[in-house]
Design a protein around this motif. Structure first.
Motif, PDB file in Angstrom:
ATOM      1  N   THR A   1       2.970  -2.757  -3.805  1.00 51.22           N
ATOM      2  CA  THR A   1       2.611  -1.901  -4.929  1.00 51.22           C
ATOM      3  C   THR A   1       1.951  -0.603  -4.483  1.00 51.22           C
ATOM      4  N   SER A   2       1.466  -0.552  -3.271  1.00 49.85           N
ATOM      5  CA  SER A   2       0.810   0.679  -2.825  1.00 49.85           C
ATOM      6  C   SER A   2       1.799   1.831  -2.739  1.00 49.85           C
TER       7      SER A   2
ATOM      8  N   GLU B   1       1.059  -8.595  -2.031  1.00 52.10           N
ATOM      9  CA  GLU B   1       1.425  -7.674  -3.102  1.00 52.10           C
ATOM     10  C   GLU B   1       0.862  -6.274  -2.907  1.00 52.10           C
ATOM     11  N   ARG B   2      -0.206  -6.125  -2.170  1.00 58.70           N
ATOM     12  CA  ARG B   2      -0.856  -4.826  -2.041  1.00 58.70           C
ATOM     13  C   ARG B   2       0.057  -3.795  -1.404  1.00 58.70           C
TER      14      ARG B   2
ATOM     15  N   LEU C   1       4.228   2.286  -4.845  1.00 57.68           N
ATOM     16  CA  LEU C   1       4.470   2.737  -6.211  1.00 57.68           C
ATOM     17  C   LEU C   1       3.323   3.587  -6.747  1.00 57.68           C
TER      18      LEU C   1
END
Length: 59
Positions: free
Chosen positions: A39-40, A35-36, A42
């Protein structure tokens, strides 16, 4: 029928290559944090503004 004698070893080679790539991916921690990176993208602009603010404070 003789094509089977060629296709079976080729299929076995592909399976070993796929297993090798999977083992390499697990050892290099490709699946640890899924997930990192998603989302990074965003929240990248927020991180840049925080960095600029901290740089201004430090100066």
């Amino acid at each position: 029928m003789s094509i089977i004698y060629i296709l079976i070893p080729i299929a076995i080679i592909f399976v070993f290559i796929a297993i090798g790539i999977f083992i390499w991916a697990v050892k290099t921690q490709q699946f640890d944090d899924l997930e990192r990176h998603g989302t990074s993208v965003l929240f990248d602009s927020e991180n840049q503004t925080k960095r600029k603010e901290t740089n201004r404070i430090d100066e």
